[in-house]
Design a protein around this motif. Structure first.
Motif, PDB file in Angstrom:
ATOM      1  N   GLU A 119      -5.833  12.416  32.074  1.00  0.00           N
ATOM      2  CA  GLU A 119      -7.230  12.640  32.472  1.00  0.00           C
ATOM      3  C   GLU A 119      -7.730  13.980  31.970  1.00  0.00           C
ATOM      4  O   GLU A 119      -8.894  14.099  31.564  1.00  0.00           O
ATOM      5  N   ARG A 120      -6.878  14.998  31.979  1.00  0.00           N
ATOM      6  CA  ARG A 120      -7.304  16.324  31.500  1.00  0.00           C
ATOM      7  C   ARG A 120      -7.649  16.264  30.013  1.00  0.00           C
ATOM      8  O   ARG A 120      -8.628  16.867  29.581  1.00  0.00           O
ATOM      9  N   SER A 127     -14.683  22.419  40.394  1.00  0.00           N
ATOM     10  CA  SER A 127     -13.744  22.243  41.501  1.00  0.00           C
ATOM     11  C   SER A 127     -12.618  21.291  41.111  1.00  0.00           C
ATOM     12  O   SER A 127     -11.449  21.534  41.415  1.00  0.00           O
ATOM     13  N   LEU A 128     -12.972  20.221  40.398  1.00  0.00           N
ATOM     14  CA  LEU A 128     -11.971  19.264  39.940  1.00  0.00           C
ATOM     15  C   LEU A 128     -10.990  19.915  38.983  1.00  0.00           C
ATOM     16  O   LEU A 128      -9.777  19.699  39.086  1.00  0.00           O
ATOM     17  N   ARG A 177      -7.857  16.541  45.640  1.00  0.00           N
ATOM     18  CA  ARG A 177      -8.302  16.158  44.301  1.00  0.00           C
ATOM     19  C   ARG A 177      -8.990  14.797  44.319  1.00  0.00           C
ATOM     20  O   ARG A 177     -10.032  14.602  43.684  1.00  0.00           O
ATOM     21  N   GLU A 178      -8.413  13.859  45.052  1.00  0.00           N
ATOM     22  CA  GLU A 178      -9.002  12.528  45.138  1.00  0.00           C
ATOM     23  C   GLU A 178     -10.373  12.578  45.827  1.00  0.00           C
ATOM     24  O   GLU A 178     -11.285  11.838  45.452  1.00  0.00           O
ATOM     25  N   GLU A 179     -10.533  13.471  46.811  1.00  0.00           N
ATOM     26  CA  GLU A 179     -11.836  13.629  47.472  1.00  0.00           C
ATOM     27  C   GLU A 179     -12.878  14.166  46.490  1.00  0.00           C
ATOM     28  O   GLU A 179     -14.028  13.711  46.487  1.00  0.00           O
ATOM     29  N   VAL A 180     -12.495  15.129  45.656  1.00  0.00           N
ATOM     30  CA  VAL A 180     -13.421  15.671  44.652  1.00  0.00           C
ATOM     31  C   VAL A 180     -13.795  14.583  43.647  1.00  0.00           C
ATOM     32  O   VAL A 180     -14.970  14.448  43.280  1.00  0.00           O
ATOM     33  N   VAL A 191      -2.642  21.102  41.250  1.00  0.00           N
ATOM     34  CA  VAL A 191      -1.774  19.946  41.494  1.00  0.00           C
ATOM     35  C   VAL A 191      -0.742  19.813  40.377  1.00  0.00           C
ATOM     36  O   VAL A 191       0.451  19.629  40.647  1.00  0.00           O
ATOM     37  N   SER A 192      -1.183  19.930  39.130  1.00  0.00           N
ATOM     38  CA  SER A 192      -0.238  19.757  38.025  1.00  0.00           C
ATOM     39  C   SER A 192       0.813  20.862  38.027  1.00  0.00           C
ATOM     40  O   SER A 192       1.990  20.596  37.760  1.00  0.00           O
ATOM     41  N   GLU A 193       0.411  22.092  38.352  1.00  0.00           N
ATOM     42  CA  GLU A 193       1.382  23.186  38.417  1.00  0.00           C
ATOM     43  C   GLU A 193       2.390  22.968  39.549  1.00  0.00           C
ATOM     44  O   GLU A 193       3.588  23.212  39.371  1.00  0.00           O
ATOM     45  N   LYS A 194       1.904  22.502  40.699  1.00  0.00           N
ATOM     46  CA  LYS A 194       2.812  22.261  41.824  1.00  0.00           C
ATOM     47  C   LYS A 194       3.774  21.116  41.532  1.00  0.00           C
ATOM     48  O   LYS A 194       4.956  21.198  41.862  1.00  0.00           O
TER      49      LYS A 194
END
Length: 130
Positions: free
Chosen positions: A125-126, A85-86, A52-55, A93-96
């Motif tokens: 952020e969402r 993609s983000l 996520r940080e890379e995107v 990520v949020s689900e995990k």
């Protein structure tokens, strides 16, 4: 660094299970199994956060490299792809993280990454972006 000092937790567990009995050994094995599963889940979450940080860095680099409206029009499709993609990675990520916090209550109610509650950061952020 004191947050990662596990000696007090070790001493509590060692005191609680100080007698060498089959029941205590089984309890410790179950506890170890739970922590091993949590470790595996945590590694998956951290890999997703890294992705996520890379995107986010990719979006940031594209936006900063745009110099005029013509270039903006040309790179619009690239930005949309990165944005999609983000959204996908952020949802994963949020689900995990949500699943991790629900499954392993012994770790608390927050998921701290880079000195901030990452789950709250993602939610904020969402709402700001979407």
């Amino acid at each position: 660094m004191d947050d990662f000092d596990m000696s007090s937790g070790f001493h509590k567990i060692a005191y609680k299970y100080r007698e060498i009995k089959v029941d205590n050994i089984l309890r410790l094995l179950i506890r170890a199994q739970i922590y091993f599963a949590a470790r595996k889940d945590l590694i998956k979450i951290l890999a997703q956060i890294d992705k996520r940080e890379e995107v986010l860095d990719g979006i940031r680099n594209v936006v900063l490299s745009i110099k005029d409206d013509q270039e903006m029009d040309r790179r619009k499709r690239e930005i949309q792809g990165l944005s999609n993609s983000l959204q996908k990675v952020t949802k994963e990520v949020s689900e995990k993280i949500e699943g991790f916090l629900a499954s392993y209550k012994q770790f608390g109610k927050s998921f701290v990454y880079d000195n901030m509650d990452y789950f709250k950061v993602i939610k904020r952020e969402r709402t700001e972006i979407y």
